[in-house]
Scaffold this active site. Structure first.
Site, PDB file in Angstrom:
ATOM      1  N   CYS A  43     -13.022  18.336 -11.581  1.00  0.00           N
ATOM      2  CA  CYS A  43     -13.305  17.208 -10.689  1.00  0.00           C
ATOM      3  C   CYS A  43     -12.165  17.058  -9.677  1.00  0.00           C
ATOM      4  O   CYS A  43     -11.056  17.509  -9.917  1.00  0.00           O
ATOM      5  CB  CYS A  43     -13.429  15.904 -11.475  1.00  0.00           C
ATOM      6  N   HIS A 100     -13.651   9.771  -7.718  1.00  0.00           N
ATOM      7  CA  HIS A 100     -13.570  10.833  -8.732  1.00  0.00           C
ATOM      8  C   HIS A 100     -14.854  11.662  -8.610  1.00  0.00           C
ATOM      9  O   HIS A 100     -15.894  11.301  -9.138  1.00  0.00           O
ATOM     10  CB  HIS A 100     -13.458  10.170 -10.117  1.00  0.00           C
ATOM     11  N   THR A 138      -7.082   7.311 -11.865  1.00  0.00           N
ATOM     12  CA  THR A 138      -8.181   8.027 -12.509  1.00  0.00           C
ATOM     13  C   THR A 138      -7.588   9.065 -13.459  1.00  0.00           C
ATOM     14  O   THR A 138      -6.603   9.731 -13.147  1.00  0.00           O
ATOM     15  CB  THR A 138      -9.200   8.605 -11.487  1.00  0.00           C
TER      16      THR A 138
END
Lengths: 205, 175
Positions: free
Chosen positions: B43, B60, B37
């Protein structure tokens, strides 16, 4: 959130007027001709919006402002690294290439540009609509585009999968003075309602 | 791509596919695939690994709590729903909760400049919410690379459970 084509056209037009004003301010500042692309107002997935500008890992300088008042929204100015450096050299009257990495001074110059552009953008919309738009003091970061964009959306407190993105680019006239910038406005739902009301557009036309 | 391109070129050729996990998504994969990711800011990347059957999962997560935000969104967007959804997906792939271990990365504070930056410190809340969700499911966190002020790109190797973390202008870390 559902928006008619008519309303989308209006958002695009408002974007044009606001960004036109901001580009004029930038041209004055740089004493150079500044071109702008026709703004696009679109609903996009977060990653689509990011890919439109660059890519998740692209290093960028991002200025983030919040608009309060009648039209709550988040405004982002995104510059790639060479453009941010060029901007600093132009504004500080330095020879091109003097700035290769942004320091404290560089960051405050870019932030100030964000302030000036937002001032003229919101001024234009306020004149047009009679609404009150109050820009906050900007915050800034240099990092991966995906990290900055997603953080900005998360911090706006709005959680839909799609974001309304009014996006445009500025660029200088000569390659030598090239400054590419992306302007992104992420309005909140109530902001759109008030905007349409102020312009006399029925909510469900 | 500007991140450690040199390091990437010199890395040994790895088996398996590289599977991209988008923002507010989760995916599960088996050895020797890698789950990747890109550009985690505030995040949080939640990496789960079952060392017995060598199955990995990566989420995520973007926001701490699905009940606190206007609008809707995919479950994986929120720590409270996303972690549970990822664990369920791992179970469907044959994992057992008692065997799962977790590694976290992300939750940075990206913006600086004034008092508003503090209001935007959503990263810290995301990390807290993920820890809480894992605790409720009885999953142990074995390693973390969280906080700070830099964005991260992470990759989970499902053959060994190692999580590789890349940031702009810093050495690659493996946890």
């Amino acid at each position: 959130m559902s928006i008619s084509n008519n309303e989308m056209d209006i958002l695009q037009e408002i974007g044009s007027i606001g960004v036109g004003n901001a580009a004029t301010a930038l041209a004055d500042l740089l004493q150079a001709k500044v071109n702008i692309s026709v703004p696009r107002a679109t609903f996009l997935d977060l990653e689509e919006a990011i890919n439109l500008i660059g890519g998740l890992e692209q290093p960028v300088v991002c200025v983030n402002l919040k608009l309060d008042g009648d039209v709550p929204a988040t405004v982002l100015y995104i510059f790639d690294q060479p453009s941010a450096c060029a901007l600093v050299d132009l504004l500080l009257g330095q020879a091109r290439g003097t700035t290769t990495a942004l320091d404290e001074m560089g960051y405050s110059v870019v932030m100030e540009v964000g302030n000036i552009l937002t001032g003229s953008f919101t001024g234009a919309i306020a004149n047009l609509t009679g609404l009150r738009l109050v820009p906050s003091v900007p915050v800034l970061a240099y990092d991966m585009l995906g990290a900055l964009f997603a953080t900005s959306v998360a911090a706006s407190g709005y959680a839909d999968d799609q974001v309304l993105c009014i996006q445009t680019s500025f660029w200088g006239n000569q390659d030598r003075d090239r400054v590419d910038s992306h302007f992104i406005m992420l309005p909140e739902v109530e902001a759109l309602d008030r905007l349409f009301q102020a312009l006399g557009v029925a909510a469900d036309s | 791509m500007c991140l450690d391109s040199k390091a990437r070129k010199e890395a040994p050729v790895q088996e398996g596919r590289e599977i991209h996990v988008g923002i507010a998504e989760y995916r599960v994969a088996r050895s020797p695939d890698r789950l990747l990711t890109l550009g985690l800011g505030s995040c949080v990347g939640v990496a789960l690994f079952d060392p017995v059957i060598r199955v990995g999962g990566l989420a995520h997560v973007m926001l701490p709590d699905s009940r606190m935000f206007k609008g809707g969104g995919k479950p994986a967007k929120f720590a409270d729903l996303g972690v549970a959804a990822l664990v369920q997906e791992m179970q469907r792939a044959g994992s057992r909760n008692g065997r799962l271990v977790a590694k976290l990365a992300g939750g940075a504070q990206m913006f600086f400049g004034n008092s508003r930056a503090a209001e935007m410190a959503i990263g810290e809340r995301n990390v807290e919410a993920v820890r809480q969700a894992l605790k409720e499911l009885g999953i142990k966190i074995v390693a973390e690379d969280v906080g700070g002020s830099q964005g991260r790109t992470i990759s989970l190797d499902t053959s060994n459970g190692l999580l590789t973390i890349r940031t702009l202008g810093r050495a690659v870390r493996v946890i």
